[in-house]
Design a protein around this motif. Structure first.
Motif: not given
Ligand SMILES: Cc1cc2nc3c(=O)[nH]c(=O)nc-3n(C[C@H](O)[C@H](O)[C@H](O)COP(=O)(O)OP(=O)(O)OC[C@H]3O[C@@H](n4cnc5c(N)ncnc54)[C@H](O)[C@@H]3O)c2cc1C
Ligand code: FES
Ligand code: FES
Lengths: 261, 153
Positions: B2, B19-20, B22, B62-63, B65-66
């Protein structure tokens, strides 16, 4: 942590469509991410629902308080509206974990996870909550099924939790000193329609203690609880507390809650 | 993979991440900001606390990506123009650390406390630092340091 595909859903419909038996929704991530790191869970897809605006927020109407699923514990704890309508619910949120857990963890994640020691499930039971999902509305008494188990389908998204505003209520817990999860938590609520005593931490799943509620219906005072016998059968026993101790604490904390109402 | 764009300590950062990944992984392994420590890696100890959009969170949980579009502040972002932040000064002055492993998280968490409460009591400080574990100090001087910082800020 094993890898997965991260998706950020723009609305509930998309979140539900992406979901499968091999996915999890990502709300606060406070359970899902550590579980994946510890190898307790792994998923093909992680579906972030935090950016769906309609899932977050607090509304108070005459008789109910409705809290969006991705509303954070800190938002509930600090909400003037919740403090005014159901002070015991704001206090419960303030007592969850620590500030950083409260800044991320959500009410929807907490009840979907249904940890036997979580706080919010007892509030759902005591406050006659209705859990609204993308395709139905479920009574709290039917929602919580067992240890880490609810009646949710894997593609079902909790949208909001609607609590009835009681006449009086109080939540009292004996926290695990490290995590703050409930070794025992008792939520007493007196509604016009009846009394509920939601108990968490004691058994594999939250429950409404009908014996305590019955005694309090006759006489709403802590002394009414003295004569109620609480059996330790079916209660959890672990390094934190034996089942006998838990049974005793249910009684002690129920009395404390009634006195604080 | 991402692509994310965020602001870290006032600087714009654009990165391709898994994606994973952190947030703690992004900070330490990709941006070389190793002031953020990883103790438990499972959201228990608070060594990894940073601020995201002004609020303290555990970056191990917390990721990255988010966090697209967020503003992140780490311990490296507290000092300005070569001058330590009053909270860092206070930890130094009051001996609020021994080995220092928990300190970045303690400091970031305490800075967030003072944003919400100007003059916290001992009990309020202890309650707020519930999620920050220290294996050395016994907490006494940490509480004293936070009080000292509160009096200076
Ligand atoms: C150190 C620590 C201390 C804690 N202490 C306490 C405590 O004292 N008391 C307490 O009650 N809890 C405690 N918790 C739990 C925490 O408060 C969170 O409520 C909990 O981790 C789950 O919420 P979440 O938003 O992080 O969910 P996530 O981890 O994001 O999700 C958990 C599960 O819920 C599902 N889910 C999430 N949102 C929805 C939705 N809207 N619809 C359907 N399914 C959904 C996900 O698919 C996933 O399976 C603690 C956690 C930590 C890490
Ligand atoms: S490393 Fe994040 S809380 Fe311990
Ligand atoms: S100073 Fe060593 S862990 Fe806190």
């Amino acid at each position: 942590m094993k890898t997965f595909n991260y998706h950020s859903a723009k609305d509930v419909k998309e979140a539900s469509k992406l979901a499968s038996s091999n996915s999890a929704f990502l709300a606060g991530g406070m359970t899902t991410i550590p579980s994946m790191k510890l190898g307790l869970a792994s998923y093909k897809d992680i579906i972030d629902i935090k950016r769906i605006k309609k899932l977050s927020g607090i509304k108070v109407s005459g008789k109910t308080v409705t809290i969006g699923a991705t509303t954070k514990h800190s938002e509930v704890a600090n909400s003037k509206d919740v403090k005014k309508a159901i002070p015991s619910l704001a206090a419960l949120a303030e007592g969850i974990g620590d500030p950083q857990v409260r800044n991320r963890g959500t009410i929807g994640g907490s009840i979907a996870n249904n940890d036997p020691a979580a706080d919010y499930p007892s509030a759902c039971i005591a406050l006659n909550a209705t859990i609204h999902t993308n395709n139905r509305s479920i009574d709290a008494e039917k929602f919580f099924r067992g240890m880490f188990e609810t009646c949710l389908k894997s593609t079902e998204v909790i949208e909001a939790i609607e609590f009835s505003i009681p006449e009086k209520s109080s939540y009292q817990k004996l926290p695990n000193p490290a995590s703050r999860y409930a070794i025992i938590g008792v939520y007493v609520a007196k509604h016009k329609t009846g009394i509920n005593v939601g108990v968490t931490g004691a058994k594999s799943c939250v429950y409404n203690d009908k014996d305590l509620a019955g005694a309090l219906t006759k006489n709403f005072s802590s002394s009414a609880i003295d004569s109620v016998k609480i059996s330790s059968s079916g209660m959890n026993s672990d390094i934190h507390a034996s089942s006998d101790y838990r049974a005793n604490m249910v009684k002690a904390f129920a009395k404390k809650a009634v006195d604080a109402c | 993979m991402k692509k994310i764009a965020l602001e870290v300590n006032g600087k714009k950062v654009t990165k391709e991440i898994s994606d994973h990944t952190t947030l703690s992984g992004l900070l330490r392994d990709i941006l070389n900001l190793t002031g953020t420590h990883i103790g438990c890696d499972t959201s228990q100890c608070g060594a990894c606390v940073v601020h995201v959009d002004g609020k303290s969170i555990k970056s191990c949980t917390a990721l990255a990506a988010d966090l697209d579009g967020s503003k992140v502040t780490t311990i490296e972002g507290l000092a300005s123009n070569g001058k330590l932040h009053p909270m860092q000064e206070a930890f130094k002055k009051m001996h609020g650390l021994q080995c220092g492993f928990c300190t970045p998280g303690m400091v970031m968490s305490a800075v967030d406390l003072l944003k919400n409460k100007k003059n916290p009591s001992d009990q309020e400080i202890r309650d707020w630092l519930e999620g920050n574990i220290c294996r050395c100090t016994g907490y006494h001087n940490i509480v004293a340091a936070v009080k000292e910082a509160a009096s200076k800020m």
